[in-house]
Design a protein around this motif. Structure first.
Motif, PDB file in Angstrom:
ATOM      1  N   SER A 310      48.784  29.555  36.635  1.00 35.80           N
ATOM      2  CA  SER A 310      48.974  28.589  35.560  1.00 35.80           C
ATOM      3  C   SER A 310      48.742  27.169  36.063  1.00 35.80           C
ATOM      4  CB  SER A 310      50.380  28.730  34.979  1.00 35.80           C
ATOM      5  OG  SER A 310      50.575  27.850  33.907  1.00 35.80           O
ATOM      6  N   ASP A 311      49.270  26.863  37.256  1.00 35.75           N
ATOM      7  CA  ASP A 311      49.066  25.538  37.849  1.00 35.75           C
ATOM      8  C   ASP A 311      47.593  25.272  38.144  1.00 35.75           C
ATOM      9  OD1 ASP A 311      51.765  25.138  37.731  1.00 35.75           O
ATOM     10  OD2 ASP A 311      52.142  25.578  39.848  1.00 35.75           O
ATOM     11  N   LEU A 312      46.859  26.341  38.441  1.00 42.68           N
ATOM     12  CA  LEU A 312      45.438  26.195  38.729  1.00 42.68           C
ATOM     13  C   LEU A 312      44.603  26.086  37.456  1.00 42.68           C
ATOM     14  CD1 LEU A 312      45.075  28.829  41.606  1.00 42.68           C
ATOM     15  CD2 LEU A 312      45.164  26.340  41.839  1.00 42.68           C
ATOM     16  N   GLY A 313      45.249  26.147  36.294  1.00 46.92           N
ATOM     17  CA  GLY A 313      44.552  25.968  35.033  1.00 46.92           C
ATOM     18  C   GLY A 313      43.942  27.227  34.451  1.00 46.92           C
ATOM     19  N   TRP A 314      44.357  28.401  34.957  1.00 48.88           N
ATOM     20  CA  TRP A 314      43.794  29.656  34.424  1.00 48.88           C
ATOM     21  C   TRP A 314      44.898  30.702  34.306  1.00 48.88           C
ATOM     22  CZ3 TRP A 314      40.871  34.127  36.969  1.00 48.88           C
ATOM     23  CH2 TRP A 314      40.141  34.848  36.004  1.00 48.88           C
ATOM     24  N   PRO A 315      45.904  30.484  33.465  1.00 43.51           N
ATOM     25  CA  PRO A 315      47.009  31.450  33.332  1.00 43.51           C
ATOM     26  C   PRO A 315      46.549  32.802  32.805  1.00 43.51           C
ATOM     27  CG  PRO A 315      47.114  29.773  31.605  1.00 43.51           C
ATOM     28  CD  PRO A 315      46.080  29.317  32.571  1.00 43.51           C
ATOM     29  N   GLU A 316      45.457  32.814  32.026  1.00 40.86           N
ATOM     30  CA  GLU A 316      44.962  34.082  31.486  1.00 40.86           C
ATOM     31  C   GLU A 316      44.494  35.021  32.592  1.00 40.86           C
ATOM     32  OE1 GLU A 316      43.747  31.142  30.729  1.00 40.86           O
ATOM     33  OE2 GLU A 316      44.506  30.723  28.705  1.00 40.86           O
ATOM     34  N   GLY A 317      44.203  34.467  33.757  1.00 39.22           N
ATOM     35  CA  GLY A 317      43.717  35.287  34.855  1.00 39.22           C
ATOM     36  C   GLY A 317      44.696  36.362  35.284  1.00 39.22           C
ATOM     37  N   ALA A 318      45.993  36.105  35.084  1.00 40.89           N
ATOM     38  CA  ALA A 318      46.996  37.093  35.491  1.00 40.89           C
ATOM     39  C   ALA A 318      46.821  38.406  34.751  1.00 40.89           C
ATOM     40  CB  ALA A 318      48.402  36.540  35.245  1.00 40.89           C
ATOM     41  N   ARG A 319      46.232  38.359  33.562  1.00 42.14           N
ATOM     42  CA  ARG A 319      46.024  39.581  32.780  1.00 42.14           C
ATOM     43  C   ARG A 319      44.895  40.435  33.345  1.00 42.14           C
ATOM     44  NH1 ARG A 319      48.387  39.605  27.734  1.00 42.14           N
ATOM     45  NH2 ARG A 319      46.650  40.720  26.758  1.00 42.14           N
ATOM     46  N   GLU A 320      44.111  39.851  34.264  1.00 39.12           N
ATOM     47  CA  GLU A 320      43.027  40.605  34.895  1.00 39.12           C
ATOM     48  C   GLU A 320      43.493  41.313  36.169  1.00 39.12           C
ATOM     49  OE1 GLU A 320      40.055  40.759  33.456  1.00 39.12           O
ATOM     50  OE2 GLU A 320      40.774  39.448  31.854  1.00 39.12           O
ATOM     51  N   SER A 321      44.688  41.006  36.617  1.00 42.62           N
ATOM     52  CA  SER A 321      45.153  41.477  37.919  1.00 42.62           C
ATOM     53  C   SER A 321      45.517  42.954  37.907  1.00 42.62           C
ATOM     54  CB  SER A 321      46.370  40.650  38.357  1.00 42.62           C
ATOM     55  OG  SER A 321      46.921  41.160  39.547  1.00 42.62           O
ATOM     56  N   THR A 322      45.267  43.621  39.042  1.00 45.98           N
ATOM     57  CA  THR A 322      45.726  44.994  39.229  1.00 45.98           C
ATOM     58  C   THR A 322      47.069  45.028  39.949  1.00 45.98           C
ATOM     59  OG1 THR A 322      44.512  45.171  41.318  1.00 45.98           O
ATOM     60  CG2 THR A 322      43.374  45.901  39.318  1.00 45.98           C
ATOM     61  N   VAL A 323      47.666  43.836  40.149  1.00 46.34           N
ATOM     62  CA  VAL A 323      48.935  43.749  40.857  1.00 46.34           C
ATOM     63  C   VAL A 323      49.990  43.009  40.029  1.00 46.34           C
ATOM     64  CG1 VAL A 323      50.093  42.930  42.948  1.00 46.34           C
ATOM     65  CG2 VAL A 323      47.761  43.811  43.090  1.00 46.34           C
ATOM     66  N   LEU A 324      49.605  41.911  39.397  1.00 48.53           N
ATOM     67  CA  LEU A 324      50.558  41.090  38.659  1.00 48.53           C
ATOM     68  C   LEU A 324      50.992  41.784  37.365  1.00 48.53           C
ATOM     69  CD1 LEU A 324      48.937  37.567  39.086  1.00 48.53           C
ATOM     70  CD2 LEU A 324      50.603  38.718  40.552  1.00 48.53           C
ATOM     71  N   ARG A 325      52.206  41.487  36.944  1.00 42.14           N
ATOM     72  CA  ARG A 325      52.795  42.145  35.780  1.00 42.14           C
ATOM     73  C   ARG A 325      51.964  41.993  34.505  1.00 42.14           C
ATOM     74  NH1 ARG A 325      56.266  46.301  34.605  1.00 42.14           N
ATOM     75  NH2 ARG A 325      56.813  46.111  32.409  1.00 42.14           N
ATOM     76  N   PRO A 326      51.418  40.795  34.175  1.00 37.79           N
ATOM     77  CA  PRO A 326      50.603  40.688  32.955  1.00 37.79           C
ATOM     78  C   PRO A 326      49.412  41.631  32.955  1.00 37.79           C
ATOM     79  CG  PRO A 326      51.225  38.509  33.731  1.00 37.79           C
ATOM     80  CD  PRO A 326      51.633  39.475  34.803  1.00 37.79           C
ATOM     81  N   GLY A 327      48.873  41.953  34.148  1.00 33.38           N
ATOM     82  CA  GLY A 327      47.764  42.892  34.230  1.00 33.38           C
ATOM     83  C   GLY A 327      48.171  44.279  33.789  1.00 33.38           C
TER      84      GLY A 327
END
Length: 898
Positions: A310-327
């Motif tokens: 989110s600080d890096l300006g791309w919070p939506e990226g977490a939904r692409e993760s195979t590790v992070l909860r939003p993914g």
């Protein structure tokens, strides 16, 4: 640490020596006959005198000849003195040197001191010596307990610098560092703080070494940790896993901008794609290593990575993760959409499993299994025997999956999708219940139980002693365990548990499926359990059950509730253990009430039952195994679980049944009467709908007419090594339904993959006791005529061509007596070809129609037969759960063209 050199008139080039070096020299002086040691070093010493081995050694700054001589004057007879001086030999003069050790100025060779720091080391390796800063660092930072012993005579850079880095990070110096350990270890704030305290020049040296010897991930972790104390390197690495995905497409503008912004966490340098992906792979490995043992640490890194994106300006990226909860969340939502659509759910499940946390979730897999179940056409049944059999073979598995799914989601969106699936499942189940409810009068007389048609006709629980226990007691006796209230769904869970402790399951030869009986009505404990022990429909209590079992099989005993309570330190009550081991007791009956008690008191809507929850069942099984007894595990009735039932108040009614005189039969009810009903002549009314009840809310209910209540599962086991079994019984093939393990979606099967047939025109598989070779046996399984087309004639499919090939004939001949029937080989190849080279072991075993106890033997033999020259044509994965066929290699090794 070396900080530079100085040259002035009357002095020589010197360095500041470390306290560790001075301590080493002082220790050497104590062992020498001399009283004074003059050391060539810059005369700077703020540390005071040293205490070495309990003795004080004075340290003085020899800034001039006069200062040194003054120190000599104040030296006691037994005192020891180390002089640090940069004066030339001429300046010092003979008056100073005459009292010095060996009458000379000692040169501070720090490298010479290094081997003495590591027990077992006698020299320093050339690779370590090339790093000129190391000796000073090792001397300056020597731990109180010393450095870890060296396994090599020549001290290596990996051992020395790994120990140094671990110590500086306040870890055990003996820690075997690697990139993943640094990535996770620097997640602790105190470790990052310790690293930040280290001199910047030394940090740089260690980062360079870590990058060379431990890899890019180690250098990355150390770089991030020195930039900020508040951000964990693992969190940055997890963000990079999203910014530079392993198989990502063209990045978006927001993603590219975030890649630039992340540079501030990595020493302000541009991050190369290869470096970023290497770090990302390490991050995934680190999360696997952390697992659940370090859950708080892992959870902290995951949360911080989300914030970082989110600080890096791309919070939506977490939904692409195979590790992070939003993914995981986006994958579960996609699965829910696919379940609603009734298509695409296999691919959606694969995506869920690709996520780190998705692999440990049971609910998504159970949801897909139920979707497969619903996708399969619903076959009709002709009678109650088929209804009971279908409940045991199929419905019970659906009930078990539904139990897991009932509390399967944390998020409302996913939970709503699961709930819609559950309602569709319950709709099909109710349709089955309604049909079976209208056939309750089809139970055959108890005399039929001995006619060898077990499972072919509907038998009541009153036939258990005659039809099951009687035939099996002919060996070393039977342990009869009645799990009060055990449903068919629980029996499916329990069967696998029992098999894992070395007991083989047996089933009636007439059906090759687990036996299911019908409970006496109403399906209550005092009715159906007494009926079981009595061999006739009646109501009673524990005393009647004891006497009835003893009458049926003289010398037999039964134990209930308090009689199972053992003394402290024992798993079994002494009378129970004695009865099980006594060969004079033909049948030992044991009633365990754990399931029935839980159904009344606890929320069991998502309970998974195993041996640990059914004490003392495991101890009973082990005692029976030791005594050579066969084991029959059954119940008196099943139960339905409270899952949002609606109350239908009726005066004098029990939870799921009422007297026929209390009112007319309504929706969801059936009226029953006759010889299998304990009640007034005009009978009783039973609820067949699982979402209705008459009385107060409980965790579970029984007494009604749903299949979950009236189906009495029967599981029969004996020691896997015991030869032979009761007449009319055989080792059980895999009982798992196909939809439990086999996907129903996906591209069409290859053109040369013949669909798997239920029967292949061959003999039944051999008994488990006949699997090993004797003088009159030629194969591991019964031999039938070859099913291939001889000579690979035109039109033959791939399997036919393989079996007709010269290579197959050579492999079969080379296998000697340890071979399988060609029809088994053909069945295994066809089921694997039909599923694109991968299938669950249960699906393979079911296709081959082999006993569950022989699946591993069969696969082992097939590997020897098909893996020509050691190539892995046939192999297993996932701990043996998945069987894999390399089709291209199969063609190549057996010379079959495309």
């Amino acid at each position: 640490m070396e900080v530079g050199v100085t040259v002035t008139a009357g002095t020589v080039r010197t360095v500041v020596v470390s306290p560790a070096m001075v301590r080493q020299k002082a220790a050497a002086l104590l062992k020498a006959e001399a009283q004074v040691l003059v050391l060539r070093a810059r005369p700077e010493w703020p540390h005071g005198d040293l205490v070495v081995d309990g003795r004080t050694v004075r340290i003085v700054e020899g800034i001039s000849q006069l200062a040194i001589l003054d120190a000599y004057e104040n030296l006691g007879e037994h005192d020891k003195l180390v002089v640090l001086t940069d004066r030339t030999r001429e300046d010092l003069g003979e008056s100073v040197l005459v009292r010095a050790h060996r009458q000379q100025v000692d040169q501070p060779d720090e490298w010479a001191a290094v081997p003495g720091l590591f027990v077992g080391a006698h020299e320093v390796s050339s690779e370590l010596r090339r790093r000129k800063w190391v000796a000073t660092a090792l001397l300056d930072h020597e731990p109180t307990a010393g450095w870890p012993a060296s396994a090599e005579p020549a001290l290596t850079a990996q051992h020395a610098l790994g120990s140094l880095l671990a110590h500086l990070l306040r870890l055990d110096p003996a820690t075997d560092l690697d990139s993943v350990l640094l990535l996770t270890g620097l997640g602790r704030r105190e470790v990052r703080a310790a690293w930040a305290e280290i001199d910047e020049v030394l940090r740089g040296h260690l980062i360079d070494w870590a990058g060379d010897d431990l890899g890019v991930g180690a250098a990355f972790a150390l770089q991030v940790a020195q930039r900020t104390e508040h951000v964990a390197p693992l969190s940055v690495a997890l963000a990079m896993d999203v910014l530079w995905p392993e198989n990502g497409g063209d990045p978006s503008a927001e993603q590219l901008a975030a890649r630039v912004r992340v540079e501030r966490y990595v020493d302000g340098r541009t991050v190369a794609e290869t470096q970023a992906k290497a770090v990302a792979r390490l991050a995934r490995t680190a999360m696997l290593r952390l697992g659940t043992d370090n859950a708080p640490e892992a959870a902290g890194a995951l949360r911080q990575a989300e914030v970082l994106l989110s600080d890096l300006g791309w919070p939506e990226g977490a939904r692409e993760s195979t590790v992070l909860r939003p993914g995981l969340q986006v994958r579960l939502e996609a699965l829910g959409t696919a379940l609603d659509a009734g298509t695409g759910f296999e691919e959606a499940l694969t995506r869920v499993r690709e996520h780190r946390d998705g692999r440990d979730l049971d609910a998504p897999e159970m949801a897909v299994r139920l979707a497969r179940w619903l996708a399969a056409p619903e076959a009709s049944t002709a009678n109650l025997a088929e209804d009971l059999g279908r409940q045991m073979d199929d419905g019970a598995w659906a009930d078990a999956a539904l139990g897991v799914l009932w509390t399967g989601a944390d998020e409302p969106v996913v939970g709503a999708a699961y709930r819609r699936l559950i309602e569709r499942v319950r709709g099909r189940r109710r349709a089955r219940d309604e049909i079976a409810g209208g056939r309750l009068g089809e139970v055959a007389p108890v005399e039929v139980a001995s006619s060898g048609v077990l499972g072919s006709v509907a038998l009541g629980v009153e036939g258990l002693l005659r039809g099951v226990v009687g035939p099996w007691k002919g060996g070393r006796g039977v342990l009869l365990v009645v799990l009060d209230g055990m449903s068919a769904a629980i029996a499916t869970q329990l069967a696998g548990e029992v098999a894992r402790i070395g007991m083989a399951e047996w089933v009636p030869s007439s059906t090759r499926r687990r036996l299911a009986l019908a409970a006496a009505l109403p399906s209550l404990t005092e009715v159906s359990r007494t009926t079981l022990f009595s061999g006739a429909v009646r109501s009673g209590d524990a005393a009647i059950e004891k006497s009835a079992l003893a009458a049926a099989f003289p010398g037999s005993v039964a134990f209930h509730k308090g009689e199972l309570r053992a003394e402290g330190g024992l798993a079994l009550a002494a009378p129970v253990a004695q009865a099980v081991t006594d060969p004079k007791v033909p049948v030992v009956g044991v009633v365990i009430n754990a399931i029935d008690d839980a159904a009344h008191k606890n929320d069991t809507s998502s309970t998974t039952w195993d041996l640990r929850q059914l004490a003392p069942l495991r101890a009973l099984l082990e005692a029976a195994w030791q005594a050579g007894r066969a084991v029959v595990i059954t119940s008196d009735h099943g139960h339905v679980v409270e899952r949002g039932t609606t109350a239908r108040p009726e005066g004098g009614a029990d939870s799921r049944w009422r007297l026929a005189t209390s009112g007319p039969v309504g929706d969801g009810e059936v009226q029953v009467s006759g010889p299998r009903v304990v009640g007034p002549d005009d009978g009783v009314v039973l609820l067949w709908r699982d979402d209705l009840r008459y009385g107060r809310t409980h965790a579970g209910y029984h007494g009604g007419a749903s299949l979950a209540e009236i189906t009495v599962p029967v599981l029969v086991f004996q020691d896997v090594n015991t030869s032979g079994g009761a007449k009319g019984w055989e080792p059980a093939p895999v009982q798992t339904p196909g939809w439990w393990t086999t996907p129903v979606e996906g591209p069409a099967a290859p053109a040369d993959a013949t669909p798997v047939k239920g029967q292949r025109g061959r003999k039944k598989s051999a008994r488990a006791t006949d699997l090993f070779f004797s003088d009159n046996q030629d194969a591991l399984f019964d031999i039938a005529e070859p099913t291939h087309a001889p000579g690979g004639k035109p039109g033959a499919d791939l399997v036919d061509q393989i079996l007709a090939s010269e290579t197959y004939a050579e492999q079969r001949e080379g296998a000697g007596r340890f071979v399988v029937d060609d029809s088994v080989t053909a069945a295994v190849l066809r089921v694997l070809l039909a599923h694109h080279g991968r299938a669950h072991r249960d699906a393979v075993a079911a296709a081959a129609e082999v006993a569950a106890t022989t699946v591993d033997q069969m696969l082992s033999v097939l590997k020897r037969l098909l893996n020509v020259d050691g190539y892995s044509v046939l192999s297993t994965e996932d701990g043996g759960e998945t069987v894999r066929l390399d089709v291209a290699m199969l063609r190549e090794q057996f010379g079959v063209e495309q």
